[in-house]
Structure formats: structure tokens, C-alpha cells
Design an enzyme around this catalytic site. Structure first.
Site, PDB file in Angstrom:
ATOM      1  N   ARG A  75       0.839  -1.217   0.000  1.00  0.00           N
ATOM      2  CA  ARG A  75       0.000   0.000   0.000  1.00  0.00           C
ATOM      3  C   ARG A  75       0.867   1.259   0.000  1.00  0.00           C
ATOM      4  O   ARG A  75       0.651   2.198  -0.780  1.00  0.00           O
ATOM      5  CB  ARG A  75      -0.893  -0.027   1.240  1.00  0.00           C
ATOM      6  N   GLY A 158      16.304 -14.827   1.709  1.00  0.00           N
ATOM      7  CA  GLY A 158      16.278 -15.624   0.473  1.00  0.00           C
ATOM      8  C   GLY A 158      15.868 -14.749  -0.698  1.00  0.00           C
ATOM      9  O   GLY A 158      16.449 -14.830  -1.792  1.00  0.00           O
ATOM     10  N   ASP A 182      11.204 -13.981  10.811  1.00  0.00           N
ATOM     11  CA  ASP A 182      12.440 -14.518  11.402  1.00  0.00           C
ATOM     12  C   ASP A 182      13.386 -13.420  11.912  1.00  0.00           C
ATOM     13  O   ASP A 182      14.264 -13.698  12.729  1.00  0.00           O
ATOM     14  CB  ASP A 182      13.198 -15.370  10.375  1.00  0.00           C
ATOM     15  N   MET A 224       8.869 -20.586  15.366  1.00  0.00           N
ATOM     16  CA  MET A 224       9.557 -20.604  14.062  1.00  0.00           C
ATOM     17  C   MET A 224      10.879 -19.823  14.133  1.00  0.00           C
ATOM     18  O   MET A 224      11.345 -19.500  15.221  1.00  0.00           O
ATOM     19  CB  MET A 224       8.650 -20.040  12.997  1.00  0.00           C
ATOM     20  N   ARG A 226      13.313 -20.409  11.367  1.00  0.00           N
ATOM     21  CA  ARG A 226      14.214 -21.128  10.449  1.00  0.00           C
ATOM     22  C   ARG A 226      15.471 -21.547  11.207  1.00  0.00           C
ATOM     23  O   ARG A 226      15.332 -22.238  12.211  1.00  0.00           O
ATOM     24  CB  ARG A 226      14.555 -20.242   9.244  1.00  0.00           C
ATOM     25  N   LYS A 268       9.109 -23.837  42.006  1.00  0.00           N
ATOM     26  CA  LYS A 268       8.545 -23.666  40.649  1.00  0.00           C
ATOM     27  C   LYS A 268       8.185 -25.038  40.121  1.00  0.00           C
ATOM     28  O   LYS A 268       9.064 -25.796  39.684  1.00  0.00           O
ATOM     29  CB  LYS A 268       9.596 -23.059  39.715  1.00  0.00           C
TER      30      LYS A 268
HETATM   31  O1  F6P Z   1      10.910 -17.596   6.912  1.00  0.00           O
HETATM   32  C1  F6P Z   1       9.697 -17.688   7.574  1.00  0.00           C
HETATM   33  C2  F6P Z   1       9.389 -19.109   7.961  1.00  0.00           C
HETATM   34  O2  F6P Z   1       8.127 -19.132   8.549  1.00  0.00           O
HETATM   35  C3  F6P Z   1      10.417 -19.772   8.873  1.00  0.00           C
HETATM   36  O3  F6P Z   1      10.278 -19.360  10.203  1.00  0.00           O
HETATM   37  C4  F6P Z   1      10.101 -21.217   8.613  1.00  0.00           C
HETATM   38  O4  F6P Z   1      11.222 -22.045   8.912  1.00  0.00           O
HETATM   39  C5  F6P Z   1       9.807 -21.235   7.147  1.00  0.00           C
HETATM   40  O5  F6P Z   1       9.372 -19.927   6.816  1.00  0.00           O
HETATM   41  C6  F6P Z   1       8.753 -22.206   6.685  1.00  0.00           C
HETATM   42  O6  F6P Z   1       8.733 -22.153   5.289  1.00  0.00           O
HETATM   43  P1  F6P Z   1       7.562 -22.679   4.353  1.00  0.00           P
HETATM   44  O7  F6P Z   1       6.524 -21.615   4.281  1.00  0.00           O
HETATM   45  O8  F6P Z   1       8.219 -22.860   3.029  1.00  0.00           O
HETATM   46  O9  F6P Z   1       7.048 -23.926   4.967  1.00  0.00           O
END
Ligand code: F6P
Length: 374
Positions: A75, A158, A182, A224, A226, A268
């Protein structure tokens, strides 16, 4: 004819189109810019100076994993570019759209009502064909055949590697806008979507905490990220995790067990271990801890929910600021860079440097989380 009415805080700008001649796109843009500039001058707002070259066509593409705030960036790119009399073309499904010449024109109206939407209206993909020189060549041809002067690539690491490869085969200027949950892009302290993903994970883990306390259980929550631990470390600290596991720091199961036993002795009886997906098999880890510590351990993998949802105000703000900088860079014929937030300022960095440099993780955050979890 243009009419500007209203008080200094509320302006209404309307057009009356002359009957004899249909205005073209640039007539309308020009008129609209003049009207806004005049209106702003009247109420004391200084128009932003624009000394850039006159770009005619900007392309925009979202690539790789979607991130909340990508729409806010689309946007902003569209509206900022239009305010400079530049048309905007949105390529569909990431690099695939550039390879297949699949795009649609974006206008200030067609990007209305999307600032609050997660995902990307342009769709995205992980495009294998773009990993070959031939695929990149096809994308370069698409840019040339459509007369695209500048391309804004909204994505993560990427995508920027792809953009860098593309820059070797095209004269089109390319600017990267970092968007990824990430937060692993070098050249920016924060990516678009990171804050939203952190908040999504925090909301979920706060709920899991209720069950952990009620059942006096240990939970491993996998987030997540990566191969990196930016998401895990920020989420871990902000949920008050007893233990945080990230790929950047080696861990031993024995030490985790000892820590949990010490916590138990302190009173704990439950605990949250936030683990980045990059640390490996969390199911196996849970089974090992359960066996060695003799306590119930459950695993919760948060997964793709972290990628979706309405972007937080912060993600929207970053999207708008990054887009502004990206269009500004293009207008100065300054391509092959990635914009970013560095020490509170919006800066630009060479795209190659961004792709080839690993962003360091803040280990201090983990030390602090450790103290806070005592
Ligand atoms: O890069 C973002 C992400 O969600 C990472 O945290 C995760 O490892 C990856 O993409 C998953 O990729 P895909 O959408 O190809 O399954």
C-alpha cells in the site's frame, strides 16, 4: 478544476473534470499533487521536498514466506510512488510472476483497505525456477519488456539473494524491503512482521502457561525462525520462559534437567521452555527431559499461526517507513540496496552486503531472560 475546502485539520479535495478533454493518468496525479501541496501550505504543513528523478514505472513483488505487514508495505509503495507521478505494477506470486510476466497495476484505490490485513494480496511463493540463471534471465526480460525502472522486493534473506542475482542481469534498479517473521536480515534491527509474530506467540504461550501452572507441567513451545533464534529469544524473554533454546547456543539435555530440578526445589513446579525450530527435534528432547527429570513434559508447536494475522501497529509503521525510503532511493537512482531500521533511523545498505553477512543475535537478551526467570 480542483476544489479544496475544509478547516486546517480537515481537507476535502474534489475534482471537476473538464468536459472537452478526458484527463490522463498524469494529469490527475499532477493536479492532485498540486492540490495537496496548496492545501498543506495553507494549513502550515510543509510539503516534503522531492528532488528525485522522474521514475515512470515501479514494480513491486512479495517473495518467500509471507509476513504480517507485507500488505501495508505494498500500500505504502503504491501510494508514495503515485504521489510522485509514478505507476506501480504488482507482480503475482513472488518471483514466479516475474518469470511468467504476471502482474496487475496497483493504484491508490486498489490498495485501499489492506493495511490491516495479514498475508499478501500479491500472493507469494518459493520459486524453484528462479534459482537457475535461466529463470533469473526470464525475470530480467519481463522487467525490460514492461519498462520497469525500479523494483521493490518485499521479503527476507532468500528473496534478497534472488534480488541480488537479478540485479546482475537487469538495468532495473532494485531495492529490498525486509519483511520476515524470522528477523534474520542483516542491515536492519527489525523486519516487518517480526513484532506481530512475537505478539502472536506471546498470546499463545500466555494461554499455555495457564495449563502448565494448573497441571504443574513442563511445556516445550516450539516457535519458528528457520535456522536462527531471534524469534525464540524475544518471545522467550517476554513470556518469562524458564529456559530459552536457540540454534546459536549449544545446549545439553542434562543441564536443562538440572535447571528444572533446581526450579522445582525453589517451588517452581511448572515451566515453559521456548525452543527455536532450528534447535532440532523438540519431540525427542521432550521425551528425554521427561525421562531424566521424571516430570510430565508436553510439546506445543506454534507453527504457521505465527505467520498470519493482522499486523501490529509497529509492523505497519515499519512497512510504511521502509516503503517511503525504498521509493526515495529509487527516485535517486540508488538501487541494489536493502532498507532497514538501524539505531532508530531508516537507513540503506548494499544488497550484496546484506545477503552475505550473518546478522548477529543479541546474547545479552538471553542472559537477561535467564536472570529474570530465576
Ligand atoms: O521464513 C519464515 C518461515 O516461517 C520460517 O520461520 C520457517 O522455517 C519457514 O518460513 C517455513 O517455510 P515454508 O513456508 O516454506 O514452509
Amino acid at each position: 478544476m480542483i476544489r479544496v475546502a475544509g478547516s486546517s485539520s480537515q481537507l476535502f479535495i474534489s475534482f471537476t473534470v473538464p468536459k472537452a478533454r478526458h484527463p490522463n493518468f498524469s494529469d490527475i496525479q499532477q493536479a492532485s499533487n498540486e492540490a495537496i501541496a496548496n492545501a498543506n501550505n495553507r494549513c502550515g504543513i510543509k510539503s516534503r521536498e522531492w528532488r528525485g528523478v522522474s521514475l515512470k514505472r515501479i514494480g513491486v513483488v512479495t517473495s518467500g514466506g509471507d509476513a504480517p505487514g507485507m500488505n501495508a508495505a505494498i500500500r505504502a509503495v503504491t501510494r508514495i510512488a503515485h504521489s510522485k507521478n509514478c505507476r506501480v505494477y504488482g507482480f503475482e506470486r513472488g518471483w514466479e510472476g516475474l518469470i511468467m510476466n504476471a502482474f496487475r497495476e496497483l493504484t491508490p484505490r486498489s490498495v485501499g483497505g489492506i493495511i490491516q490485513l495479514g498475508g499478501t494480496i500479491l500472493h507469494t511463493s518459493r520459486c524453484l525456477e528462479f534459482e537457475s540463471e535461466e529463470g533469473v534471465g526470464k525475470a530480467a526480460k519481463t522487467l525490460a519488456s514492461n519498462g520497469i525502472d525500479g523494483l521493490v522486493v518485499i521479503g527476507g534473506n532468500g528473496s534478497f539473494k534472488g534480488a541480488f542475482e537479478l540485479s546482475k542481469q537487469t538495468n532495473t534498479l532494485i531495492v529490498g524491503v525486509p519483511a520476515s517473521i524470522d528477523n534474520d536480515v542483516f542491515g536492519t534491527d527489525e523486519t516487518i512482521g517480526f513484532d506481530t509474530a512475537v505478539n502472536t506467540a506471546v498470546d499463545e504461550i500466555d494461554k499455555i502457561r495457564d495449563t502448565a501452572i494448573s497441571h504443574e507441567r513442563i511445556f516445550i513451545v516450539e516457535v519458528m525462525g528457520r535456522t536462527r533464534g531471534f524469534l525464540a529469544s524475544t518471545v522467550g524473554l517476554t513470556v518469562g520462559a524458564e529456559i530459552i533454546l536457540v540454534p546459536e547456543v549449544k545446549f545439553e539435555t542434562g543441564k536443562i534437567v538440572t535447571r528444572l530440578e533446581e526450579n522445582h526445589a525453589k517451588g517452581k513446579k511448572s515451566g515453559i521452555i521456548v525452543a527455536a525450530e532450528g534447535v532440532g527435534d523438540t519431540r525427542k528432547l521432550g521425551a528425554e527431559i521427561e525421562k531424566d527429570a521424571g516430570t510430565e513434559v508436553r510439546l506445543s508447536v506454534l507453527g504457521y499461526a505465527q505467520r498470519g494475522g493482522s499486523p501490529t501497529a509497529r509492523s505497519r509503521l515499519l512497512a510504511s517507513l521502509f516503503a517511503d525510503k525504498a521509493v526515495e532511493l529509487l527516485s535517486h537512482e540508488d538501487g541494489n540496496s536493502v532498507v532497514g531500521l538501524l539505531n532508530g533511523r531508516i537507513e540503506a545498505l548494499d544488497i550484496r552486503k546484506s545477503c552475505e553477512t550473518e546478522k548477529p543475535i543479541d546474547l545479552g537478551l538471553l542472559d537477561l531472560a535467564n536472570v529474570l526467570a530465576s
